[in-house]
Motif scaffolding. Sequence first.
Motif, PDB file in Angstrom:
ATOM      1  N   LEU A  46       0.847  -1.094   0.043  1.00 55.81           N
ATOM      2  CA  LEU A  46      -0.027   0.052  -0.177  1.00 55.81           C
ATOM      3  C   LEU A  46       0.952   1.281  -0.105  1.00 55.81           C
ATOM      4  N   VAL A  47       2.055   1.432   0.764  1.00 56.31           N
ATOM      5  CA  VAL A  47       2.916   2.263   0.769  1.00 56.31           C
ATOM      6  C   VAL A  47       3.173   2.670  -0.425  1.00 56.31           C
ATOM      7  N   ALA A  48       3.973   1.658  -1.270  1.00 53.70           N
ATOM      8  CA  ALA A  48       4.629   1.791  -2.158  1.00 53.70           C
ATOM      9  C   ALA A  48       3.833   1.959  -3.628  1.00 53.70           C
ATOM     10  N   GLY A  49       2.449   0.904  -3.609  1.00 57.01           N
ATOM     11  CA  GLY A  49       1.483   1.300  -4.562  1.00 57.01           C
ATOM     12  C   GLY A  49       0.686   2.524  -4.562  1.00 57.01           C
ATOM     13  N   GLY A  50       0.508   3.119  -3.191  1.00 56.90           N
ATOM     14  CA  GLY A  50      -0.271   4.147  -3.113  1.00 56.90           C
ATOM     15  C   GLY A  50      -1.658   4.207  -3.855  1.00 56.90           C
ATOM     16  N   GLU A  51      -1.640   5.167  -4.802  1.00 58.10           N
ATOM     17  CA  GLU A  51      -2.762   5.753  -5.592  1.00 58.10           C
ATOM     18  C   GLU A  51      -3.280   4.273  -6.405  1.00 58.10           C
TER      19      GLU A  51
ATOM     20  N   LEU B 265       2.270   5.279   9.388  1.00 59.83           N
ATOM     21  CA  LEU B 265       1.517   6.689   9.109  1.00 59.83           C
ATOM     22  C   LEU B 265       0.974   6.929   7.880  1.00 59.83           C
ATOM     23  N   ILE B 266       1.677   6.284   6.807  1.00 54.29           N
ATOM     24  CA  ILE B 266       1.374   6.574   5.468  1.00 54.29           C
ATOM     25  C   ILE B 266       0.104   5.680   5.057  1.00 54.29           C
ATOM     26  N   GLU B 267       0.371   4.548   5.649  1.00 57.26           N
ATOM     27  CA  GLU B 267      -0.862   3.528   5.499  1.00 57.26           C
ATOM     28  C   GLU B 267      -2.040   4.008   5.982  1.00 57.26           C
ATOM     29  N   ALA B 268      -2.144   4.655   7.144  1.00 59.13           N
ATOM     30  CA  ALA B 268      -3.440   5.138   7.868  1.00 59.13           C
ATOM     31  C   ALA B 268      -3.960   6.499   6.894  1.00 59.13           C
ATOM     32  N   HIS B 269      -3.189   7.328   6.441  1.00 54.70           N
ATOM     33  CA  HIS B 269      -3.606   8.287   5.208  1.00 54.70           C
ATOM     34  C   HIS B 269      -4.241   7.621   4.264  1.00 54.70           C
TER      35      HIS B 269
ATOM     36  N   PHE C  18      14.798   9.439  17.178  1.00 55.93           N
ATOM     37  CA  PHE C  18      14.085   8.620  16.108  1.00 55.93           C
ATOM     38  C   PHE C  18      13.360   9.280  14.733  1.00 55.93           C
ATOM     39  N   PRO C  19      14.056   9.811  13.732  1.00 54.48           N
ATOM     40  CA  PRO C  19      13.494  10.561  12.946  1.00 54.48           C
ATOM     41  C   PRO C  19      12.666  10.109  11.662  1.00 54.48           C
ATOM     42  N   ALA C  20      12.499   8.912  11.754  1.00 52.55           N
ATOM     43  CA  ALA C  20      12.020   7.892  10.601  1.00 52.55           C
ATOM     44  C   ALA C  20      10.530   8.279  10.490  1.00 52.55           C
ATOM     45  N   VAL C  21       9.907   8.707  11.405  1.00 50.16           N
ATOM     46  CA  VAL C  21       8.423   8.990  11.450  1.00 50.16           C
ATOM     47  C   VAL C  21       8.251  10.230  10.839  1.00 50.16           C
ATOM     48  N   ARG C  22       9.099  11.378  11.056  1.00 52.48           N
ATOM     49  CA  ARG C  22       8.877  12.673  10.266  1.00 52.48           C
ATOM     50  C   ARG C  22       9.233  12.421   8.846  1.00 52.48           C
ATOM     51  N   LEU C  23      10.238  11.705   8.613  1.00 51.40           N
ATOM     52  CA  LEU C  23      10.748  11.416   7.298  1.00 51.40           C
ATOM     53  C   LEU C  23       9.691  10.879   6.476  1.00 51.40           C
ATOM     54  N   ALA C  24       8.981   9.850   7.098  1.00 54.67           N
ATOM     55  CA  ALA C  24       7.732   9.171   6.489  1.00 54.67           C
ATOM     56  C   ALA C  24       6.695  10.068   6.058  1.00 54.67           C
ATOM     57  N   ARG C  25       6.544  11.223   6.969  1.00 54.38           N
ATOM     58  CA  ARG C  25       5.428  11.953   6.817  1.00 54.38           C
ATOM     59  C   ARG C  25       5.737  12.826   5.898  1.00 54.38           C
ATOM     60  N   GLN C  26       7.065  13.222   5.337  1.00 49.53           N
ATOM     61  CA  GLN C  26       7.405  14.328   4.489  1.00 49.53           C
ATOM     62  C   GLN C  26       7.286  13.487   3.069  1.00 49.53           C
ATOM     63  N   ALA C  27       7.554  12.191   3.082  1.00 49.70           N
ATOM     64  CA  ALA C  27       7.676  11.407   1.829  1.00 49.70           C
ATOM     65  C   ALA C  27       6.098  11.085   1.279  1.00 49.70           C
ATOM     66  N   GLY C  28       5.320  10.988   2.273  1.00 51.81           N
ATOM     67  CA  GLY C  28       3.614  10.944   2.229  1.00 51.81           C
ATOM     68  C   GLY C  28       3.156  12.297   1.732  1.00 51.81           C
TER      69      GLY C  28
ATOM     70  N   PRO D  70       6.947   7.797  -1.311  1.00 54.69           N
ATOM     71  CA  PRO D  70       6.601   6.735  -0.424  1.00 54.69           C
ATOM     72  C   PRO D  70       7.501   5.257  -0.912  1.00 54.69           C
ATOM     73  N   ALA D  71       7.138   5.020  -1.964  1.00 52.48           N
ATOM     74  CA  ALA D  71       7.835   3.742  -2.698  1.00 52.48           C
ATOM     75  C   ALA D  71       9.296   4.057  -2.410  1.00 52.48           C
ATOM     76  N   LEU D  72      10.205   5.069  -2.682  1.00 52.58           N
ATOM     77  CA  LEU D  72      11.520   5.240  -2.450  1.00 52.58           C
ATOM     78  C   LEU D  72      11.859   5.027  -1.168  1.00 52.58           C
ATOM     79  N   PHE D  73      10.927   5.648  -0.156  1.00 50.87           N
ATOM     80  CA  PHE D  73      11.367   5.605   1.158  1.00 50.87           C
ATOM     81  C   PHE D  73      11.647   4.114   1.678  1.00 50.87           C
ATOM     82  N   ASN D  74      10.448   3.230   1.030  1.00 55.13           N
ATOM     83  CA  ASN D  74      10.305   1.809   1.599  1.00 55.13           C
ATOM     84  C   ASN D  74      11.539   0.995   1.067  1.00 55.13           C
TER      85      ASN D  74
END
Length: 398
Positions: free
Chosen positions: A141-146, A233-237, A316-326, A333-337
Motif C-alpha cells: 500500500l505504501v509503495a503502490g499508493g494511488e 502513518l502513510i498507510e493510515a492516510h 527517532f526521525p523515521a516518522v518525520r521522514l515518512a510524513r514528508q515522503a507521504g 513513499p516507494a523510494l522511502f520503503n
Amino acid sequence: MSEPREVTVLGSTGSIGRQAIAVARQNPGRLQVTGLAAGGGDVALLAEQALSLGVRTVAVARATAAQDLQLAFYAAAQQRGWAQGHYTLPEILAGPRAAEELAARPADVVLNGITGSIGLGPTLSALRAGRTVALANKESLVAGGELVKQAAAPGQLVPVDSEHSALAQCLRGGARGEVARLVLTASGGPFRGRSAAELAGVTREQALAHPTWDMGPVVTINSATLVNKGLELIEAHLLFDVPYADIDVVVHPQSIVHSMVTFADGATIAQASPPDMRLPIALALAWPDRLPDVQPALDWSQASTWEFMPLDSEVFPAVRLARQAGEAGGVVPALFNAANEEAVAAFAAGHLAFTAIVQVIARTLDAAPDLGAPTCVEDVLAAEKWAREHARVAIAGG
C-alpha cells in the motif's frame, strides 16, 4: 448456517500466515483456507500446511522450489500413512508471478501476509479480481499508493496491522465527518528512551529483541528504528483518507492500546487488548463480524498502568521522514520503503550501523529526481530500482 468463507493466505509460512492458519483452524465453521502462497524457503512447512488444510492450490515464488514441494508433499503424505496416489495433491503454481495468479483465483478473502514491496502485485491482482483483501503487507500500500486506492472498491481493503485494525474499530464510533484526529500508538521499540549516542553501537540481536511483539526480523528491525511506524502513518492516510496533519503518533510502551480516534467533540475512543496479532487477523478475515474466543481479554482484576508519551523525533526521525515522503506523494513513499529495505538488509548482514539505516533513507530521498505519479506497477518498480541502487551506493560509502 452459511458456508465458511474461503481464504487464500499469501505468505503462509511467515508469522502472519501461520497465525492466520491457526485462527482458521480454530473456526472451521467460519473460515476455510483454500490456497497458500510462500517464497519457497520452507517447503516442508508449506507442504504440511497444504495437506493438513486440504487446499486446492499452492504457489511458490521460487520456480526451482516446485519439485522440492512435490517431494515434500509425498514425504508429508507418507508420514500420515497415506498410500502414494491415494490422496489428491494441490495444484502447484511456481515462479515470481505465482502469488499474483493465486490471488486472483476464487476466494472470499485474500490475506496478504507477504513481507516487502513484492506484495504489491498480489494485492493489485486480488483487488482487480474482486476479492476482499485482508492487508498485512503494508509495503504494497505504501509503495503502490494511488494504484492500490484506484483498484480498491469501498470496503474491499481490510487492515490487518493491529494499529489500523484498531483505527477501523474506533471509527465505528462516529461518522466520518466527526473525525478530528487519528492517533497511532507505538511501543517505542527496544531502544525507547535512549539518546542518539546510545544507539550508535546497537547490534542486530539487540534490534531483534522487541519488548512486546513477536514478529519477523524485517518488521522487528523496522519497529526498532520506528520506520515501521512511519510506514503505518502513510498507510493510515491511504486507508482512511485523513490528512497527514491530522494523524499523530504517541509512544505507549505497554502495547495495550493499539490506536485511538479523537472526534470533533473532544471524545477519544481507543481499542485495547493484550498484544496478540490473532485478534486483528481474525477480525480482518471475518470483517465486519467478530469470531468468538480468539484470544484472552484484558484481566481487570489485576492492577496495571498504561503510559503515553510524545515521540522523540530527534532521536527517532523515521516518522518525520515518512510524513514528508507521504506528503510529497507520487512514488516518494516507494523510494522511502525501498531504501529502507536495502538498509535493513545491510544492517542485518553487519554491513551498516543501526543509526545509518534512517540516514540512508534520508540521503536517498534527498537525491531523488522528480519521478511523477505512478501509472502502473512498472513505474513503482522502476522507482524502487533507482532507490535501491542509490541506497547501495550510500551504504557502500559512495
